[in-house]
Design an enzyme around this catalytic site. Structure first.
Site, PDB file in Angstrom:
ATOM      1  N   VAL A  41      -1.279 -12.313   7.669  1.00  0.00           N
ATOM      2  CA  VAL A  41      -1.416 -13.589   8.363  1.00  0.00           C
ATOM      3  C   VAL A  41      -1.882 -13.306   9.792  1.00  0.00           C
ATOM      4  O   VAL A  41      -1.285 -12.490  10.501  1.00  0.00           O
ATOM      5  CB  VAL A  41      -0.089 -14.373   8.363  1.00  0.00           C
ATOM      6  N   ASP A  53       9.123 -19.247  -5.213  1.00  0.00           N
ATOM      7  CA  ASP A  53       9.616 -18.215  -4.291  1.00  0.00           C
ATOM      8  C   ASP A  53      10.236 -18.865  -3.063  1.00  0.00           C
ATOM      9  O   ASP A  53      10.029 -18.419  -1.938  1.00  0.00           O
ATOM     10  CB  ASP A  53       8.485 -17.273  -3.885  1.00  0.00           C
ATOM     11  N   LYS A  64      -4.475 -16.809   6.357  1.00  0.00           N
ATOM     12  CA  LYS A  64      -3.871 -15.828   5.456  1.00  0.00           C
ATOM     13  C   LYS A  64      -4.988 -15.200   4.631  1.00  0.00           C
ATOM     14  O   LYS A  64      -5.759 -15.902   3.963  1.00  0.00           O
ATOM     15  CB  LYS A  64      -2.856 -16.501   4.537  1.00  0.00           C
ATOM     16  N   GLY A  69       2.712  -9.159   4.323  1.00  0.00           N
ATOM     17  CA  GLY A  69       3.610  -9.056   3.181  1.00  0.00           C
ATOM     18  C   GLY A  69       2.899  -8.408   2.023  1.00  0.00           C
ATOM     19  O   GLY A  69       1.827  -7.808   2.169  1.00  0.00           O
TER      20      GLY A  69
END
Length: 970
Positions: free
Chosen positions: A74, A183, A89, A69
């Protein structure tokens, strides 16, 4: 973790439903650095015969890339020490972003998650750095994320709600630790192999307390704990736009209630298959979010009302109107064991320092019980009594009956207003079905209606006779309260920046107009137009322009009305106000039709109907458009189409408003007039009687409004040549008007004109002259329209002609021509002006002024040539042209000139057109006049013309032709 935990959220046109997002199920991009390193290691092993070194992040061996992302990548990795598969991550390198910021975010995520130990929050094992990049090791989740799970197959609302509540418990646990996710979205809720959901990706989480941005040491180490750092800089939005809260979209501070909003966005989407905010781009979605524009849930949803109310409350644009805590929201969403959540909620609020929370907070506050006080002093028994007293004191006919009808309607309207006011409050504060922004617009709309109600009540409290007559129709036309519950309308209003003062002033103008105070209404509308222009409020200016047009319509100044309606259209279209645009197009079509601009009127009526269809179920707007279609079809001589449209209008009024509404009577009356004009007299009389009965119930049997229908019915009897019934009808209407309004009542004008015309037909010239004098005496009375004056002058000229008073005849027609020369009448009376000029030539001939006769006829011919087919049908034009040539031939001295004139009259007769009996008579006269001139030299041709002249005439026309022949020298 899963491959899908960091996938992007699409906001293009195809992203508004869950089904359209199946394309996002592919895994994220790979990290090329680690792939290249693994490839180099394998290549080295083959070339040199050594073991390929595994790629590691800290003590974790990287197995594969499973997702990526904007913040990081990841990986699936192996923890040798604990012999387990983990998700790691790793912060992605970024040239655009300061590395310290990225480190701070991941370290903050690690510290936040390390604090949490909850079954519905991903478990963090370790945090560290690798090659100056921060990594986070956590439990590996093999199941899909929530979005993928929703897309795989249809899910019941119960199943969806169950998992969302579990995810909400994870968020609530984070909030109890003072952690805000910032988020939350379906992609950040993952399923483990055990089927349990976990909330992940707290990379945007921060502590509840605001902290400054610290300095970074030369070594790259933070001087303060990473989690205590506020990393969001000015102008930067953190979070996914589709799910962020209004305060995030507006760059304002956030707290736990922001997560609650995002949670409800995701739950709304899961329950109803689309997101609650419309928009075809990220910018449009952000605007909708910041304004609190929430699409109402579908009406046919199987989701319980209690759940829907909870979701809608969580979507309140104002954080203070949401649930005080996540726990409080979950109490309303949970289907079982609610007492456990009540206890947990009370403790949770104490932990977060948001204030004392008790189970009683879940019960709606009793603030929507009564709003009667808001109408105090504006409507009630005192105001009703004042209206009745004023109506009686005015001396108007049937005053008590009218007052009772008006007060009953005002009372109903006030009750409907209170119901709408209560529903507005409950929809927002109790049921939580609407956002604060929509609530505010509904409330503002109701305030406009209250101003309108208060104004008309105040005006009626000092009513005169004319106002009493207008009152029942005025209260019937009070602005619809349903508009204040129209989501699209309220949304459009929310988008506009408008002055509440201007809206209130415009509401006053509407009330003045409906009470019949046209001068005041026009002055007020003018003022609002200017103020709206200065303030840059096109929606208000458009409405005020339309109000100006309506006043001009009442004055029958259709050219001015059309200009104002056209301005209203331009302003409404620019402001994207389809409701006002639809109304303006409808009125514009009517005014064009009244001005005989039939092709333009048809086009405008179609545009009005297209606007209405675009808006959907708007019964009032549809009715206006249908009425305009009926009028434009009528003016275009599509009589059957017009009558069918008007029958539909009548049916609608009866269904929607019942048999006691003056508007129902108006619709019946217009239909009756149409039927009368096409000669369907028996049907017309039935409709007139229905209209009369409706008005008699609303006003009383001897009210002037009832008499107006009597006049129309009498006119129909006259058109059917039933002169005795016509006379009786006119005399009965005269009795009502004189008793109610006196002998100088403006309404008597049409009665005097009609009785004068009947007397003229019957040869009673004394009665005809008396009625003409009575009509003339009323011309200067207030309320007499400008278009009534030419009619009186025309009647006066005809009576003078029958009495042989040719000087008076010529003078009356000269005044007629001068009066209809004005801009707003010349188009309306174009054909009548030609006839008047022809009649002037007849009078001049009788007076022996032969030198002026031909000049008048030539002028009449020139004016006729300017008349288009839209303004007069070919048959009417042929009849006029034939009469002119006949008179031109008669005034010629030489036989050859006469023959030439009569032949031109016949040669110019259009072929294959439908003409009325009068046109046939004119053509027969031309044939006989030509035969008269040809007899000495062409007797056979003359005989043929004479024989064919009478063949197409009916008995009455043959008798009239014989009378005409008796005055000629054959």
């Amino acid at each position: 973790m899963s491959a899908f935990d960091t996938q992007p959220e699409c906001l293009d046109d195809h992203s508004q439903t869950l089904h359209s997002q199946r394309v996002w199920k592919a895994a994220g991009k790979q990290d090329l650095d680690f792939d290249s390193q693994r490839l180099r290691n394998r290549l080295r092993a083959k070339m040199f015969g050594v073991d390929a070194s595994p790629v590691k992040i800290g003590r974790f061996t990287v197995l594969e890339t499973v997702g990526s992302g904007g913040m990081g990548v990841v990986y699936a990795a192996y923890d040798e020490e604990l012999d387990r598969r983990v998700a790691v991550k790793l912060l992605r390198s970024s040239r655009e972003e300061d590395a310290s910021v990225g480190k701070g975010r991941l370290q903050r995520e690690a510290q936040a998650l390390a604090k949490l130990s909850h079954p519905n929050v991903v478990q963090v094992y370790e945090v560290g750095t690798f090659d100056e990049r921060v990594f986070l090791a956590m439990e590996f989740l093999e199941g899909p994320n929530f979005r993928t799970w929703l897309l795989d197959e249809p899910r019941s609302w119960r199943e969806v709600l169950h998992h969302f509540v579990k995810a909400g418990e994870g968020l609530a646990a984070a909030h109890r630790e003072g952690i805000i996710h910032r988020d939350f979205k379906p992609a950040n809720v993952l399923f483990g192999s055990d089927g349990r959901v976990r909330v992940v990706d707290f990379g945007l989480a921060r502590a509840s307390e605001h902290a400054r941005v610290p300095q970074v040491s030369p070594s790259g180490e933070f001087k303060e704990r990473a989690f205590a750092i506020e990393l969001t800089q000015t102008g930067e939005i953190m979070g996914t736009p589709a799910y962020m809260s209004p305060e995030q979209a507006r760059y304002e501070g956030v707290d736990a209630r922001s997560d609650q909003y995002s949670f409800c966005v995701a739950l709304y989407e899961a329950m109803f298959g689309r997101r609650p905010h419309e928009g075809s781009s990220t910018a449009e979605v952000l605007i909708a979010v910041s304004r609190g524009e929430v699409i109402p849930p579908p009406r046919n949803s199987k989701v319980p009302a209690r759940v829907i109310r909870a979701i809608m409350r969580g979507l309140s644009v104002d954080p203070s109107e949401r649930f005080p805590t996540m726990e409080a929201l979950l109490v309303e969403l949970s289907l079982q064991d609610r007492t456990r959540w009540r206890w947990l909620g009370a403790g949770a609020v104490a932990l977060t320092g948001l204030g004392l929370y008790a189970s009683t907070a879940l019960v709606a506050e009793p603030r929507c019980q009564s709003f009667e006080a808001e109408l105090a002093g504006q409507w009630g028994p005192e105001q009703a009594a004042a209206i009745e007293e004023a109506f009686v004191d005015s001396g108007a006919a049937q005053a008590r009956n009218v007052a009772a009808h008006v007060n009953a309607r005002l009372s109903d309207y006030a009750s409907e207003w209170l119901d709408a006011r209560r529903d507005t409050c409950e929809a927002y504060s109790v049921r939580h079905e609407q956002s604060a922004r929509i609530h505010d617009q509904r409330f503002a709309c109701l305030l406009e209606r209250k101003v309108e109600l208060a104004t008309i009540v105040s005006v009626f409290a000092s009513a005169d006779q004319a106002m009493v007559e207008q009152a029942p129709r005025g209260v019937a036309e009070l602005s619809s309260l349903d508009d204040c519950s129209d989501f699209q309308r309220m949304r459009a209003a929310a988008e506009a920046v408008e002055s509440n003062e201007l809206r209130a002033r415009l509401a006053e103008v509407r009330a003045q107009y409906k009470a019949g105070l046209y001068d005041q209404a026009l002055a007020g509308a003018d003022s609002v137009v200017e103020a709206a222009r200065v303030q840059g409020a096109p929606r208000i200016e458009a409405q005020a322009r339309l109000q100006q047009a309506l006043v001009q319509e009442q004055r029958r100044t259709y050219q001015r009305a059309a200009e104002m309606a056209e301005d209203a259209i331009d302003l409404a279209e620019a402001a994207k106000d389809d409701s006002v645009a639809a109304r303006a197009w409808s009125r514009f079509a009517r005014y064009q039709a009244q001005l005989n601009q039939t092709k333009l009127a048809d086009l405008s009526a179609r545009r009005a109907m297209a606007k209405v269809r675009r808006l959907g179920d708007r019964s009032t707007l549809l009715l206006e458009a249908r009425e305009s279609q009926a009028l434009t079809a009528w003016r275009a001589q599509r009589y059957d189409e017009a009558i069918d449209d008007q029958i539909a209008v009548v049916r609608h009024y009866n269904e929607q408003h019942g048999g006691d509404d003056p508007r129902t009577a108006d619709a019946e009356r217009r239909l009756a007039n149409m039927l009368s004009d096409v000669g369907r007299h028996e049907e017309a009389q039935v409709r007139y009687e229905r209209a009369r009965q409706v008005l008699a119930r609303a006003y009383g049997p001897d009210h002037p409004m009832v008499a107006h229908v009597m006049v129309d019915a009498a006119i129909d009897f006259r058109a059917a040549n039933e002169l005795e019934d016509a006379r009786k009808g006119f005399l009965e209407a005269e009795r009502v008007f004189v008793a109610a309004q006196g002998s100088m009542a403006p309404a008597l004008l049409s009665i005097h004109k009609s009785l004068g015309a009947i007397a003229l037909v019957e040869g009673d010239l004394e009665e005809a002259k008396f009625r003409t004098e009575q009509s003339s005496a009323l011309l200067d009375e207030p309320g007499v329209s400008a278009i009534d004056r030419p009619d009186v002058l025309g009647l006066k000229a005809k009576v003078a002609e029958r009495r042989g008073e040719y000087e008076d005849m010529v003078e009356a027609y000269r005044q007629y021509l001068a009066m209809t020369q004005s801009d707003n009448l010349v188009e309306l009376y174009r054909s009548e002006r030609i006839i008047a000029r022809v009649n002037v030539s007849v009078g001049l001939r009788q007076l022996g002024q032969h030198s002026r006769v031909e000049a008048e006829l030539r002028q009449a011919m020139a004016e006729l040539d300017e008349v288009s087919d839209d303004q007069a049908d070919p048959g009417t034009k042929a009849k006029l042209r034939g009469n002119i040539w006949l008179l031109l031939g008669d005034c010629k001295k030489s036989r050859s000139d006469r023959i030439d004139a009569y032949r031109q009259g016949l040669d110019g007769w259009p072929e294959n057109i439908q003409t009325d009996e009068e046109a046939h008579l004119v053509r027969a006269k031309l044939r006989l006049a030509l035969a008269e001139q040809l007899r000495p030299t062409e007797p056979e041709r003359a005989e043929d013309l004479a024989q064919g002249a009478r063949s197409s005439l009916n008995e009455a026309s043959r008798a009239e032709l014989d009378d005409w022949l008796s005055g000629r020298a054959f």
